[in-house]
Design a protein around this motif. Structure first.
Motif, mmCIF file in Angstrom:
data_model
loop_
_atom_site.group_PDB
_atom_site.id
_atom_site.type_symbol
_atom_site.label_atom_id
_atom_site.label_comp_id
_atom_site.label_asym_id
_atom_site.label_seq_id
_atom_site.Cartn_x
_atom_site.Cartn_y
_atom_site.Cartn_z
ATOM 1 N N HIS A 1 0.785 -1.230 0.000
ATOM 2 C CA HIS A 1 0.000 0.000 0.000
ATOM 3 C C HIS A 1 0.817 1.281 0.000
ATOM 4 O O HIS A 1 0.260 2.364 0.164
ATOM 5 C CB HIS A 1 -0.960 -0.001 1.195
ATOM 6 C CG HIS A 1 -2.066 -0.981 1.031
ATOM 7 N ND1 HIS A 1 -1.952 -2.303 1.440
ATOM 8 C CD2 HIS A 1 -3.302 -0.863 0.494
ATOM 9 C CE1 HIS A 1 -3.078 -2.931 1.160
ATOM 10 N NE2 HIS A 1 -3.904 -2.092 0.579
ATOM 11 N N VAL A 2 2.112 1.213 -0.174
ATOM 12 C CA VAL A 2 2.935 2.419 -0.274
ATOM 13 C C VAL A 2 3.695 2.408 -1.591
ATOM 14 O O VAL A 2 3.872 1.355 -2.215
ATOM 15 C CB VAL A 2 3.933 2.575 0.903
ATOM 16 C CG1 VAL A 2 3.210 2.766 2.212
ATOM 17 C CG2 VAL A 2 4.900 1.418 0.971
ATOM 18 N N GLN A 3 4.143 3.586 -1.980
ATOM 19 C CA GLN A 3 4.871 3.732 -3.243
ATOM 20 C C GLN A 3 6.359 3.999 -3.011
ATOM 21 O O GLN A 3 7.028 4.532 -3.880
ATOM 22 C CB GLN A 3 4.252 4.885 -4.057
ATOM 23 C CG GLN A 3 2.780 4.703 -4.351
ATOM 24 C CD GLN A 3 2.508 3.456 -5.171
ATOM 25 O OE1 GLN A 3 3.207 3.179 -6.136
ATOM 26 N NE2 GLN A 3 1.508 2.700 -4.783
ATOM 27 N N VAL A 4 6.849 3.650 -1.820
ATOM 28 C CA VAL A 4 8.264 3.856 -1.497
ATOM 29 C C VAL A 4 8.866 2.514 -1.095
ATOM 30 O O VAL A 4 8.144 1.583 -0.736
ATOM 31 C CB VAL A 4 8.449 4.894 -0.361
ATOM 32 C CG1 VAL A 4 7.902 6.243 -0.785
ATOM 33 C CG2 VAL A 4 7.815 4.429 0.931
ATOM 34 N N PRO A 5 10.183 2.397 -1.131
ATOM 35 C CA PRO A 5 10.808 1.144 -0.709
ATOM 36 C C PRO A 5 10.510 0.829 0.760
ATOM 37 O O PRO A 5 10.419 1.727 1.596
ATOM 38 C CB PRO A 5 12.309 1.409 -0.900
ATOM 39 C CG PRO A 5 12.384 2.525 -1.884
ATOM 40 C CD PRO A 5 11.166 3.360 -1.641
ATOM 41 N N VAL A 6 10.350 -0.445 1.040
ATOM 42 C CA VAL A 6 10.086 -0.936 2.385
ATOM 43 C C VAL A 6 11.111 -2.021 2.699
ATOM 44 O O VAL A 6 11.280 -2.955 1.923
ATOM 45 C CB VAL A 6 8.666 -1.520 2.528
ATOM 46 C CG1 VAL A 6 8.432 -2.063 3.926
ATOM 47 C CG2 VAL A 6 7.611 -0.490 2.158
ATOM 48 N N ILE A 7 11.772 -1.877 3.841
ATOM 49 C CA ILE A 7 12.671 -2.927 4.304
ATOM 50 C C ILE A 7 11.965 -3.642 5.439
ATOM 51 O O ILE A 7 11.591 -3.024 6.446
ATOM 52 C CB ILE A 7 14.016 -2.361 4.786
ATOM 53 C CG1 ILE A 7 14.765 -1.758 3.594
ATOM 54 C CG2 ILE A 7 14.847 -3.438 5.478
ATOM 55 C CD1 ILE A 7 16.057 -1.083 3.954
ATOM 56 N N VAL A 8 11.756 -4.943 5.251
ATOM 57 C CA VAL A 8 11.141 -5.764 6.277
ATOM 58 C C VAL A 8 12.255 -6.627 6.862
ATOM 59 O O VAL A 8 12.777 -7.514 6.193
ATOM 60 C CB VAL A 8 10.012 -6.658 5.718
ATOM 61 C CG1 VAL A 8 9.413 -7.507 6.827
ATOM 62 C CG2 VAL A 8 8.949 -5.796 5.051
ATOM 63 N N PHE A 9 12.611 -6.329 8.105
ATOM 64 C CA PHE A 9 13.687 -7.065 8.747
ATOM 65 C C PHE A 9 13.113 -8.295 9.428
ATOM 66 O O PHE A 9 12.198 -8.209 10.233
ATOM 67 C CB PHE A 9 14.402 -6.197 9.789
ATOM 68 C CG PHE A 9 15.505 -6.935 10.485
ATOM 69 C CD1 PHE A 9 16.747 -7.049 9.890
ATOM 70 C CD2 PHE A 9 15.306 -7.539 11.712
ATOM 71 C CE1 PHE A 9 17.771 -7.742 10.512
ATOM 72 C CE2 PHE A 9 16.315 -8.232 12.341
ATOM 73 C CZ PHE A 9 17.549 -8.334 11.739
ATOM 74 N N LYS A 10 13.660 -9.445 9.069
ATOM 75 C CA LYS A 10 13.229 -10.707 9.654
ATOM 76 C C LYS A 10 14.400 -11.288 10.433
ATOM 77 O O LYS A 10 15.452 -11.537 9.854
ATOM 78 C CB LYS A 10 12.767 -11.657 8.559
ATOM 79 C CG LYS A 10 12.100 -12.903 9.076
ATOM 80 C CD LYS A 10 11.495 -13.668 7.920
ATOM 81 C CE LYS A 10 10.854 -14.939 8.415
ATOM 82 N NZ LYS A 10 10.252 -15.700 7.343
ATOM 83 N N ASP A 11 14.212 -11.447 11.727
ATOM 84 C CA ASP A 11 15.284 -11.926 12.607
ATOM 85 C C ASP A 11 15.525 -13.401 12.384
ATOM 86 O O ASP A 11 14.652 -14.201 12.353
ATOM 87 C CB ASP A 11 14.894 -11.669 14.062
ATOM 88 C CG ASP A 11 16.039 -11.882 15.024
ATOM 89 O OD1 ASP A 11 17.193 -11.926 14.574
ATOM 90 O OD2 ASP A 11 15.767 -11.998 16.223
#
Length: 149
Positions: free
Chosen positions: A139-149
């Motif tokens: 739902h966003v138009q910018v880069p997203v970093i999803v950190f997964k431990d």
């Protein structure tokens, strides 16, 4: 660059914050640490009608909520001391899902990047429960970093 770091008080969010600090942060970045403080929940009745709650109980709920939000903001402000000046802590009470609130906040501040943690739900649990990071990604138009431990 404006960076929105979504925090919810979880271990996963803390790890995402730490990863950003260690791997991506530049002093010229403008950091927004955002957390949603859930509004107080009025107890429901067994039949689903309006609950009977006294003014004193309601006042106590509101005070507890304000205290909880203030403590959250204090903790996040302390965590942001690693940044040199360009960090803003945003703790807001808003209705709606965490994902939609993150998307709205990212749009409001014109974020260039969003950093969030992931609980690492399996496919079935994520399908049933939903995923905040998945919602934000779509739902966003910018880069997203999803950190997964």
């Amino acid at each position: 660059m404006k960076v929105l770091i979504a925090m919810d008080g979880s271990h996963h969010a803390d790890k995402a914050f730490d990863w950003y600090c260690e791997n991506l942060h530049k002093e010229e970045n403008e950091i927004f640490v955002y957390s949603h403080c859930d509004p107080p929940q009025v107890p429901a009745t067994a039949l689903g009608g309006l609950p009977s709650i006294s003014a004193a109980q309601l006042d106590m709920m509101i005070k507890d909520h304000k205290h909880k939000c203030a403590n959250l903001k204090k903790a996040l402000t302390e965590k942001c001391k690693v940044f040199t000046g360009n960090a803003t802590v945003l703790v807001e009470t808003d209705d709606g899902s965490s994902g939609s609130n993150i998307v709205k906040k990212a749009q409001e501040i014109s974020a260039d990047l969003i950093v969030t943690g992931s609980r690492g739900l399996g496919t079935i649990r994520r399908t049933i429960l939903g995923s905040v990071s998945d919602y934000v990604l779509h739902h966003v138009q910018v880069p997203v970093i999803v950190f997964k431990d």
